[in-house]
Design a protein around this motif. Structure first.
Motif, PDB file in Angstrom:
ATOM      1  N   ASN A 300     -11.863   0.209  -0.151  1.00 11.70           N
ATOM      2  CA  ASN A 300     -10.503   0.403  -0.620  1.00 11.70           C
ATOM      3  C   ASN A 300      -9.518   0.123   0.505  1.00 11.70           C
ATOM      4  O   ASN A 300      -9.866   0.107   1.685  1.00 11.70           O
ATOM      5  N   SER A 301      -8.280  -0.073   0.141  1.00 12.06           N
ATOM      6  CA  SER A 301      -7.244  -0.306   1.136  1.00 12.06           C
ATOM      7  C   SER A 301      -7.113   0.916   2.029  1.00 12.06           C
ATOM      8  O   SER A 301      -7.112   2.050   1.560  1.00 12.06           O
ATOM      9  N   SER A 302      -7.028   0.715   3.328  1.00 12.19           N
ATOM     10  CA  SER A 302      -6.868   1.813   4.276  1.00 12.19           C
ATOM     11  C   SER A 302      -5.396   2.179   4.387  1.00 12.19           C
ATOM     12  O   SER A 302      -4.503   1.443   3.947  1.00 12.19           O
ATOM     13  N   LEU A 303      -5.137   3.328   5.011  1.00 12.26           N
ATOM     14  CA  LEU A 303      -3.760   3.738   5.250  1.00 12.26           C
ATOM     15  C   LEU A 303      -3.036   2.687   6.086  1.00 12.26           C
ATOM     16  O   LEU A 303      -1.890   2.332   5.807  1.00 12.26           O
ATOM     17  N   GLU A 304      -3.713   2.160   7.110  1.00  7.47           N
ATOM     18  CA  GLU A 304      -3.079   1.166   7.968  1.00  7.47           C
ATOM     19  C   GLU A 304      -2.728  -0.096   7.193  1.00  7.47           C
ATOM     20  O   GLU A 304      -1.645  -0.664   7.362  1.00  7.47           O
ATOM     21  N   GLN A 305      -3.631  -0.543   6.317  1.00 10.76           N
ATOM     22  CA  GLN A 305      -3.350  -1.731   5.522  1.00 10.76           C
ATOM     23  C   GLN A 305      -2.153  -1.501   4.603  1.00 10.76           C
ATOM     24  O   GLN A 305      -1.261  -2.347   4.498  1.00 10.76           O
ATOM     25  N   ALA A 306      -2.137  -0.335   3.928  1.00 15.48           N
ATOM     26  CA  ALA A 306      -1.028  -0.028   3.036  1.00 15.48           C
ATOM     27  C   ALA A 306       0.283   0.051   3.807  1.00 15.48           C
ATOM     28  O   ALA A 306       1.321  -0.458   3.363  1.00 15.48           O
ATOM     29  N   PHE A 307       0.238   0.683   4.983  1.00 16.71           N
ATOM     30  CA  PHE A 307       1.443   0.816   5.796  1.00 16.71           C
ATOM     31  C   PHE A 307       1.969  -0.564   6.202  1.00 16.71           C
ATOM     32  O   PHE A 307       3.181  -0.831   6.106  1.00 16.71           O
ATOM     33  N   MET A 308       1.087  -1.443   6.671  1.00 18.48           N
ATOM     34  CA  MET A 308       1.519  -2.762   7.108  1.00 18.48           C
ATOM     35  C   MET A 308       2.111  -3.555   5.954  1.00 18.48           C
ATOM     36  O   MET A 308       3.117  -4.259   6.121  1.00 18.48           O
ATOM     37  N   GLU A 309       1.500  -3.450   4.783  1.00 13.09           N
ATOM     38  CA  GLU A 309       2.002  -4.191   3.633  1.00 13.09           C
ATOM     39  C   GLU A 309       3.356  -3.671   3.161  1.00 13.09           C
ATOM     40  O   GLU A 309       4.288  -4.438   2.911  1.00 13.09           O
ATOM     41  N   LEU A 310       3.475  -2.349   3.040  1.00 14.85           N
ATOM     42  CA  LEU A 310       4.654  -1.754   2.426  1.00 14.85           C
ATOM     43  C   LEU A 310       5.845  -1.664   3.376  1.00 14.85           C
ATOM     44  O   LEU A 310       6.974  -1.465   2.928  1.00 14.85           O
ATOM     45  N   THR A 311       5.589  -1.802   4.676  1.00  9.67           N
ATOM     46  CA  THR A 311       6.703  -1.768   5.634  1.00  9.67           C
ATOM     47  C   THR A 311       6.962  -3.137   6.264  1.00  9.67           C
ATOM     48  O   THR A 311       7.755  -3.244   7.194  1.00  9.67           O
ATOM     49  N   ALA A 312       6.312  -4.167   5.761  1.00 11.33           N
ATOM     50  CA  ALA A 312       6.420  -5.500   6.373  1.00 11.33           C
ATOM     51  C   ALA A 312       7.856  -5.986   6.444  1.00 11.33           C
ATOM     52  O   ALA A 312       8.275  -6.595   7.431  1.00 11.33           O
ATOM     53  N   ASP A 313       8.638  -5.708   5.421  1.00 13.22           N
ATOM     54  CA  ASP A 313      10.028  -6.181   5.406  1.00 13.22           C
ATOM     55  C   ASP A 313      10.958  -5.280   6.203  1.00 13.22           C
ATOM     56  O   ASP A 313      12.151  -5.582   6.343  1.00 13.22           O
ATOM     57  N   SER A 314      10.406  -4.151   6.724  1.00 15.98           N
ATOM     58  CA  SER A 314      11.245  -3.188   7.446  1.00 15.98           C
ATOM     59  C   SER A 314      10.988  -3.183   8.934  1.00 15.98           C
ATOM     60  O   SER A 314      11.649  -2.457   9.671  1.00 15.98           O
ATOM     61  N   ALA A 315      10.007  -3.966   9.395  1.00 14.90           N
ATOM     62  CA  ALA A 315       9.661  -3.958  10.813  1.00 14.90           C
ATOM     63  C   ALA A 315      10.777  -4.594  11.630  1.00 14.90           C
ATOM     64  O   ALA A 315      11.268  -5.676  11.305  1.00 14.90           O
ATOM     65  N   GLU A 316      11.165  -3.896  12.710  1.00 13.53           N
ATOM     66  CA  GLU A 316      12.220  -4.415  13.574  1.00 13.53           C
ATOM     67  C   GLU A 316      11.711  -5.543  14.450  1.00 13.53           C
ATOM     68  O   GLU A 316      12.420  -6.497  14.747  1.00 13.53           O
ATOM     69  N   TYR A 317      10.431  -5.432  14.881  1.00 13.52           N
ATOM     70  CA  TYR A 317       9.831  -6.450  15.736  1.00 13.52           C
ATOM     71  C   TYR A 317       8.515  -6.892  15.128  1.00 13.52           C
ATOM     72  O   TYR A 317       7.757  -6.082  14.615  1.00 13.52           O
ATOM     73  N   ARG A 318       8.227  -8.187  15.210  1.00 16.70           N
ATOM     74  CA  ARG A 318       6.973  -8.728  14.720  1.00 16.70           C
ATOM     75  C   ARG A 318       6.364  -9.601  15.800  1.00 16.70           C
ATOM     76  O   ARG A 318       7.069 -10.277  16.534  1.00 16.70           O
TER      77      ARG A 318
END
Length: 323
Positions: A300-318
């Motif tokens: 199943n999707s991990s917490l880290e995977q879900a976090f990266m997906e759902l906050t991708a448009d909110s990251a200040e730095y990539r």
């Protein structure tokens, strides 16, 4: 940790829950033309560990500072037990907090630092000894804080948060600088405090620790709410499912997976991770083409995977490879 405060309510009762809740309502903070927190609303309840997550620059520390009355909201409100924290004259008996472990006078000893806090909040002196022991600093009590390591400063900050035996606790990145033993201690401490019916609100960038510790999450990005729900529900929102496989013919399996629209990546333990296909589909393809599989396990999707997906448009730095 011994309980000395007489003003205790029974954990689980309605009045106790309200008295210990953190509530943000349309909370907004602007600095000139920059909006750090925007119309943020959430509730943190007692009896569980609530993780506070968000990319760098999401507004987590600003939100915690407003909860503690250190920053004034531009609009909206945040209350603890139905009141702004500034209205509580002996704050450490109501809310314990660690925001910056380095915010201590380096010339003072740990004992002197905690003793001063105790006097200012009408806390019995014996609590100083108790929290120093709780934090593993009894042997360093008379040493100057300026000679402490980052991990020791973190322990001192946690000891200060526990000093008033408060029903509400806020921690901003409490694991910074801690060794493995310290991480285990903090993990157990947070769980125990929540089990005692306290409100525990902790920000962290360590997804693995949140998976071990948190029951619920408040997730923000660019100062706005992304999610306020159980950890399990948030992790389940991730779309990236994967399949762990083991095979003696990875080249043949890679060709099958790629032709079906999936992707195959090798892992350090000799296994492979398939994304883009279900476990059933991987098994069917291998059976049809006579590719031997020794393991097929859906993940199943991990917490880290879900976090990266759902906050991708909110990251200040990539990083350069991120999209």
């Amino acid at each position: 940790m011994q309980v000395w405060t007489t003003a205790r309510c029974g954990a689980g009762t309605a009045s106790c829950t309200v008295a210990r809740m953190i509530e943000a309502r349309e909370l907004t903070k602007r600095y000139g033309g920059t909006t750090a927190v925007n119309a943020l609303s959430f509730t943190v309840r007692p009896g569980v560990v609530t993780g506070f997550l968000g990319p760098n620059g999401a507004g987590k520390t600003t939100t915690l500072r407003m909860a503690l009355g250190l920053n004034t909201p531009t609009s909206g409100s945040v209350t603890i037990g139905g009141r702004p924290f500034r209205e509580r004259p002996r704050g450490l008996r109501h809310v314990g907090a660690l925001l910056d472990a380095g915010d201590v006078h380096g010339g003072r000893s740990a004992l002197a630092h905690l003793s001063a806090l105790a006097r200012g909040n009408a806390i019995p002196r014996r609590r100083v000894t108790e929290v120093l022991e709780e934090a593993g600093l009894a042997g360093a009590a008379r040493r100057r804080v300026g000679g402490f390591s980052l991990g020791m400063r973190q322990r001192l900050g946690i000891a200060a948060a526990l000093l008033g035996d408060p029903p509400v606790l806020l921690f901003d990145e409490p694991l910074n600088g801690l060794d493995p033993e310290g991480v285990l201690w903090v993990r157990g401490l947070l769980r125990r405090l929540a089990a005692e019916g306290r409100t525990v609100f902790v920000s962290s960038h360590l997804m693995s620790e949140m998976e071990h510790t948190a029951d619920r999450l408040v997730v923000i990005g660019r100062g706005e709410l992304i999610a306020s729900e159980s950890l399990a529900d948030f992790a389940a929102r991730g779309n990236r499912r994967s399949v762990a496989v083991r095979t003696s013919d990875p080249a043949a399996l890679a060709a099958l997976v790629t032709s079906a629209g999936g992707a195959l990546e090798p892992e350090d333990d000799g296994s492979y991770t398939v994304t883009g296909l279900s476990a059933d589909r991987v098994s069917e393809l291998a059976f049809e083409r006579r590719v031997l599989l020794h393991e097929v396990t859906a993940r199943n999707s991990s917490l880290e995977q879900a976090f990266m997906e759902l906050t991708a448009d909110s990251a200040e730095y990539r990083s350069g490879g991120a999209r």
